[in-house]
Design an enzyme around this catalytic site. Structure first.
Site, short mmCIF file in Angstrom:
data_model
loop_
_atom_site.label_atom_id
_atom_site.label_comp_id
_atom_site.label_asym_id
_atom_site.label_seq_id
_atom_site.Cartn_x
_atom_site.Cartn_y
_atom_site.Cartn_z
N GLY A 221 14.31 87.41 99.34
CA GLY A 221 14.90 86.12 99.74
C GLY A 221 16.33 85.96 99.28
N GLY A 222 16.58 84.85 98.57
CA GLY A 222 17.93 84.54 98.14
C GLY A 222 18.53 85.61 97.25
N GLY B 166 41.68 108.51 120.60
CA GLY B 166 41.76 107.20 119.95
C GLY B 166 41.56 107.30 118.45
CB ALA B 167 39.50 109.53 116.36
C1 HXC Z 1 7.55 81.74 91.02
C2 HXC Z 1 7.06 83.96 90.74
C3 HXC Z 1 7.75 84.27 91.94
C4 HXC Z 1 8.34 83.21 92.66
C5 HXC Z 1 7.01 86.11 91.10
N1 HXC Z 1 6.61 85.13 90.27
N2 HXC Z 1 7.69 85.61 92.14
N3 HXC Z 1 6.98 82.71 90.30
N4 HXC Z 1 8.22 81.96 92.17
N5 HXC Z 1 9.03 83.45 93.78
C6 HXC Z 1 5.87 85.26 89.02
C7 HXC Z 1 4.43 85.67 89.22
O1 HXC Z 1 3.64 84.52 89.40
C8 HXC Z 1 4.11 86.36 87.90
O2 HXC Z 1 3.92 85.38 86.90
C9 HXC Z 1 5.43 87.05 87.56
O3 HXC Z 1 6.43 86.35 88.32
C10 HXC Z 1 5.45 88.50 87.97
O4 HXC Z 1 5.07 88.60 89.33
P1 HXC Z 1 4.00 89.67 89.86
O5 HXC Z 1 3.68 89.32 91.25
O6 HXC Z 1 2.89 89.79 88.85
O7 HXC Z 1 4.88 91.01 89.78
P2 HXC Z 1 4.89 92.23 90.79
O8 HXC Z 1 3.49 92.67 91.08
O9 HXC Z 1 5.81 93.22 90.15
O10 HXC Z 1 5.51 91.71 92.14
C11 HXC Z 1 6.87 91.24 92.17
C12 HXC Z 1 7.15 90.58 93.54
C13 HXC Z 1 6.07 89.50 93.85
C14 HXC Z 1 7.17 91.65 94.62
C15 HXC Z 1 8.56 89.97 93.44
O11 HXC Z 1 5.93 88.67 92.68
C16 HXC Z 1 6.41 88.67 95.04
O12 HXC Z 1 6.18 89.09 96.17
N6 HXC Z 1 6.88 87.45 94.81
C17 HXC Z 1 7.20 86.52 95.88
C18 HXC Z 1 8.41 86.98 96.64
C19 HXC Z 1 8.84 85.96 97.65
O13 HXC Z 1 8.34 85.95 98.78
N7 HXC Z 1 9.72 85.03 97.21
C20 HXC Z 1 10.20 83.95 98.00
C21 HXC Z 1 11.39 84.49 98.80
S1 HXC Z 1 12.01 83.24 99.82
P3 HXC Z 1 3.09 85.68 85.59
O14 HXC Z 1 2.94 84.34 84.93
O15 HXC Z 1 1.80 86.28 86.05
O16 HXC Z 1 3.90 86.62 84.77
C22 HXC Z 1 13.46 82.82 99.13
C23 HXC Z 1 14.12 81.68 99.80
C24 HXC Z 1 15.59 81.68 99.64
O17 HXC Z 1 13.90 83.38 98.19
C25 HXC Z 1 16.22 82.13 100.90
C26 HXC Z 1 17.62 81.73 100.96
C27 HXC Z 1 18.28 82.29 102.19
#
Ligand code: HXC
Length: 509
Positions: A170-171, A405-406
């Protein structure tokens, strides 16, 4: 008093632990360093000054108000030095809520972005983050937008460097995408707008993290990343190396370091670099390495569009951007990917007052439907536009082919290059002899074709037709290339170019 000081130290110790010992262990088990360890490695020893260590999120939704609030809120920010030069830094702390971005986390990043811009110093972001803090919803989206806007305000004013050191979504991929350089760490870092789980839900496609957004993808297929390194340590040390090549801002001029390499050094081996057979490749990198100070070359996007080489070196201790066709890959032809890659590099150099040296051996633009359907006209125009816009010193040296052209596009005299050299092996023409004669003498007998080909080669496949018109300033000996370029760059130090006022140009995006 003493107990107050002890309490502060205890609070600091707790903050330094981020998400706690267990999560730090998990981070290490994945082969990743923590945010603070990364900063320590990247900056000069003991130079890091941290800001906002005690900032906490203010979220009350999804039970967040009932949980412990980790100090720092998932990002470590501050400033320090790299080889004595000031840089600002933020490093996402994956041990705290996955390094995800909350409103307060965004404010911390924004604070160092603003300071970096005010101090006109580079900013480096170390990314390891799950993107928007899901519990904070739109507040998190707003935080990202604030960061994006600051990225754009700073673009072309201070260098912005992003290092992707974990899964980033995402961001946390859009902000890097608006910075000048993105580097990744192999096997532990990923970049995607949406991760594999979302991909599966939306499109039913099953894909691994690596297949979707690993370093192998982004350094070869998408060109999102400018390079990849084997581990955190190597990545951070290479960022230090890159920073040494970069000016602090767009007003400071290219940095200079002491060099013991004689700028007048002669390289006899260059006299035999170009093979007798014009269709035989040779390694253009050899020329770059032999021309620059101490062979110290920082190449960018090495694995993407390798038919063109881009990177930084130094001449007389001062940073120079190098762009060069690579005859070893697709004969050094210009295609869409190579044009975009080089255009972006040329624009960075021009924005930051880094002189550009261009080595040319190009048989033309790559013909065919794949290229035309893919927008070769516009992509090629990007490079033409980028060079034509340059106000920095431009020195060009044609080693062999400069066709069609290059020839115009690769920093020719006509689009603004200051000093244009050619080796005696240069061939400056509309096209190669065979293609040219087959068009002009279509239907000729084999004898006529052979005769005309010979005539074309003798007359046009040399640097002298261009030199006779002053399009080439001098035909030089290959062995004297370093000396010639050093002297040209020294002469061009006082270059000034006036441009008419405009709001901004309309480059072919
Ligand atoms: C809150 C989050 C989080 C999130 C991870 N965590 N992503 N908490 N918001 N976005 C937390 C988990 O709950 C977990 O907490 C810890 O971080 C580690 O995450 P895991 O999933 O256990 O780790 P891993 O297996 O290594 O996977 C990492 C990951 C996955 C691939 C990043 O966590 C994931 O897919 N997260 C969501 C990604 C996503 O879709 N984000 C939103 C994007 S949209 P604990 O307490 O267990 O340690 C966006 C919008 C902005 O960003 C766009 C602007 C243009």
């Amino acid at each position: 008093m003493r107990d107050i000081l002890e309490k502060l130290e205890a609070r600091r110790d707790a903050a330094r632990l981020g998400g706690g010992a267990k999560r730090i262990e998990a981070q290490h088990a994945k082969g990743k360093l923590t945010a603070r360890e990364r900063i320590e490695l990247m900056l000069d020893h003991g130079s890091f000054e941290e800001f906002d260590m005690f900032v906490q999120h203010r979220c009350v939704d999804f039970g967040m108000d009932k949980q412990e609030k980790p100090p720092g809120d998932g990002v470590v920010t501050g400033w320090g030095t790299i080889n004595g030069r000031k840089v600002f830094v933020f490093a996402k702390d994956f041990t705290v809520l996955g390094g995800s971005l909350s409103e307060t986390h965004a404010q911390k990043v924004g604070k160092v972005q603003e300071m970096a811009l005010r101090m006109r110093a580079p900013i480096i972001g170390l990314y390891d983050s799950g993107g928007a803090r899901i519990q904070e919803g739109v507040a998190s989206l707003a935080g990202y937008a604030d960061i994006f806007k600051r990225n754009v305000t700073a673009s072309g004013v201070i260098p912005q460097i992003s290092v992707i050191m974990g899964p980033c979504a995402g961001g946390d991929v859009y902000s890097p995408a608006m910075t000048d350089f993105i580097f990744m760490v192999r096997d532990t870092s990923y970049m995607y707008v949406t991760g594999p789980d979302v991909v599966k839900t939306v499109t039913n496609e099953i894909v691994t993290h690596e297949e979707l957004g690993g370093a192998s993808v982004h350094t070869t297929k998408s060109s999102i990343s400018d390079g990849a390194f084997d581990n955190d340590v190597e990545a951070l040390l290479q960022v230090r190396r890159l920073v040494d090549f970069l000016p602090a801002n767009n007003m400071e001029g290219a940095p200079e370091w002491p060099s013991s390499d004689d700028p007048l050094r002669v390289e006899e081996s260059l006299d035999t670099l170009v093979p007798d057979n014009a269709n035989q490749p040779y390694d253009m990198k050899e020329l770059i390495l032999k021309v620059i100070d101490e062979g110290d070359f920082f190449e960018l996007s090495e694995k993407y569009a390798a038919n063109i080489i881009t990177g930084f070196g130094r001449i007389e201790g001062r940073t120079v951007g190098f762009v060069a066709n690579q005859p070893m890959v697709m004969a050094g032809v210009l295609d869409s990917d190579a044009s975009r890659k080089a255009a972006r590099f040329v624009r960075f150099c021009n924005a930051f007052e880094i002189p550009i040296v261009t080595f040319v051996d190009v048989p033309g633009f790559l013909p065919g439907t794949a290229q035309e359907y893919g927008g070769l006209i516009k992509h090629g125009a990007k490079l033409l536009f980028a060079y034509s816009q340059c106000t920095v010193p431009l020195v060009t040296c044609i080693t062999r082919k400069a066709f069609g052209g290059a020839y115009d596009v690769m920093a020719s005299k006509h689009i603004g290059a200051d000093v244009n050299y050619a080796w005696p092996t240069a061939q400056i023409a509309v096209m190669g002899a065979k293609g040219a004669v087959e068009i002009i003498f279509r239907g000729g007998t084999p004898e006529e074709i052979a005769e005309q080909t010979k005539q074309y080669e003798d007359r046009f496949l040399s640097p002298f037709v261009a030199a006779e018109r002053g399009y080439i300033d001098e035909v030089i000996m290959p062995h004297s290339t370093r000396r010639r370029i050093s002297r040209a760059l020294a002469m061009l130090r006082t270059k000034e170019v006036e441009r008419p006022w405009r709001k901004h140009d309309n480059m072919p995006l």
